[in-house]
Design an enzyme around this catalytic site. Structure first.
Site, PDB file in Angstrom:
ATOM      1  N   LYS A  11       0.728  -3.414  -4.930  1.00 54.96           N
ATOM      2  CA  LYS A  11       1.324  -2.069  -4.933  1.00 54.96           C
ATOM      3  C   LYS A  11       2.598  -1.909  -5.655  1.00 54.96           C
ATOM      4  O   LYS A  11       3.138  -2.814  -6.662  1.00 54.96           O
ATOM      5  CB  LYS A  11       1.250  -1.442  -3.672  1.00 54.96           C
ATOM      6  CG  LYS A  11      -0.149  -1.668  -3.027  1.00 54.96           C
ATOM      7  CD  LYS A  11      -0.320  -0.698  -1.784  1.00 54.96           C
ATOM      8  CE  LYS A  11      -1.544  -1.149  -1.442  1.00 54.96           C
ATOM      9  NZ  LYS A  11      -2.001  -0.346  -0.136  1.00 54.96           N
ATOM     10  N   GLU A 168     -12.740   0.170   0.619  1.00 59.46           N
ATOM     11  CA  GLU A 168     -11.367   0.261   1.156  1.00 59.46           C
ATOM     12  C   GLU A 168     -11.718   1.531   1.995  1.00 59.46           C
ATOM     13  O   GLU A 168     -11.181   2.499   1.362  1.00 59.46           O
ATOM     14  CB  GLU A 168     -10.366   0.169   0.453  1.00 59.46           C
ATOM     15  CG  GLU A 168     -10.342  -1.078  -0.595  1.00 59.46           C
ATOM     16  CD  GLU A 168      -8.895  -1.380  -0.900  1.00 59.46           C
ATOM     17  OE1 GLU A 168      -8.358  -2.238  -0.548  1.00 59.46           O
ATOM     18  OE2 GLU A 168      -8.248  -0.528  -1.498  1.00 59.46           O
TER      19      GLU A 168
HETATM   20  P1  PGA Z   1      -3.431  -3.077   3.199  1.00 59.57           P
HETATM   21  O1  PGA Z   1      -3.790  -2.328   1.563  1.00 59.57           O
HETATM   22  O2  PGA Z   1      -3.935  -4.325   3.027  1.00 59.57           O
HETATM   23  O3  PGA Z   1      -2.124  -2.839   3.073  1.00 59.57           O
HETATM   24  O4  PGA Z   1      -4.339  -2.216   4.004  1.00 59.57           O
HETATM   25  C1  PGA Z   1      -4.970  -2.664   1.017  1.00 59.57           C
HETATM   26  C2  PGA Z   1      -5.252  -1.844  -0.222  1.00 59.57           C
HETATM   27  O5  PGA Z   1      -4.556  -0.619  -0.354  1.00 59.57           O
HETATM   28  O6  PGA Z   1      -5.609  -2.544  -1.132  1.00 59.57           O
END
Ligand code: PGA
Length: 258
Positions: A11, A168
């Protein structure tokens, strides 16, 4: 056989120095890897540098977190598939819920991005997932199937190993709440069935379907034990070498028995 993919979605995090340290530390504990692929998806400003660190590292790939569908031109702030190839990218995340939510990306945008990625030999990691409200209304499957069809119906896919889907659930992203392995499996199995309707059974069996949403070192083994879960898209736990290395080195039923 589908080779599992463990993908790191960094991210909008990490400086150049932090990224370098993280990749170097990760490679110390999670390289070489066999029978699995690892894809690191940093922000745009880190792509070239991370790409250099991964160069020659078998089974490691580089992914971007977004792409625009045009080749070049007056599109301030956008990055084209050719530019991503130029940085060494092999993969690109498309339609992440943060892009759909904060930046109003639609299924139509996702379709154009997937098409452009496929044309430029970039493997799209197409994300789909429902909100808590949609889940509580019993609409999970309807929502994810709509997103899948919106981004894929009409695409020309010659080989299923050139396409990756990440399921997701939005309520599980960054919250510490994960879908149960059985729950994730059941939604992912429905997605694979729909891939069969869209592209035929041979291709559907080749596509890697990942689960994402608070995957960590403690829950990865159980998720990966499910027959239709072919990997994980990992946010928070991919920002620390130790936790992501444990995820990359997840234990299979066979390795646990030894
Ligand atoms: P997370 O994020 O593992 O922090 O929940 C996953 C993603 O948004 O791809």
């Amino acid at each position: 056989m589908r080779i599992p993919i463990l993908a790191a979605n960094w991210k909008m995090n990490l400086s150049r120095r932090e990224a370098k340290n993280l990749v170097e530390d990760l490679l110390k504990v999670a390289f070489p890897v066999q029978q699995r692929e690892v894809v690191i998806c940093p922000s745009f400003h880190l792509l070239s540098e991370v790409g250099s660190l991964l160069e020659g590292k078998a089974n490691y790939g580089l992914g971007a977190q977004n792409v625009y569908w045009k080749e070049s031109g007056a599109f301030t702030g956008e990055v084209s598939p050719t530019m991503l190839r130029d940085c060494g990218c092999s993969h690109v995340i498309i339609g992440h819920s943060e892009r759909r939510g904060y930046f109003h990306e639609t299924d139509k945008d996702c379709f154009a991005k997937v098409e452009a990625a496929l044309q430029h030999n970039l493997v799209p990691i197409l994300c789909v997932g429902e909100s808590l409200e949609q889940r509580e209304a019993g609409k999970t499957k309807e929502v994810v199937l709509g997103q899948l069809q919106g981004a894929l119906k009409g695409q020309s896919v010659s080989s299923g190993d050139k396409l990756v889907i990440a399921y997701e659930p939005i309520w599980a992203i960054g919250t510490g709440k994960t879908d149960t392995p059985e729950g994730a499996e059941s939604t992912i199995a429905v997605l694979r069935q729909e891939l069969g309707n869209l592209f035929g059974e041979r291709i559907a069996q080749q596509v890697r379907l990942l689960y994402g949403g608070s995957v960590n070192a403690g829950n990865v083994d159980a998720l990966m034990a499910q027959p239709n879960i072919d990997g994980a898209l990992v946010g928070g736990a991919s920002l620390k070498a130790e936790s992501f290395a444990r995820i990359v080195n997840y234990q299979t039923q066979a390795s646990l028995a030894n």
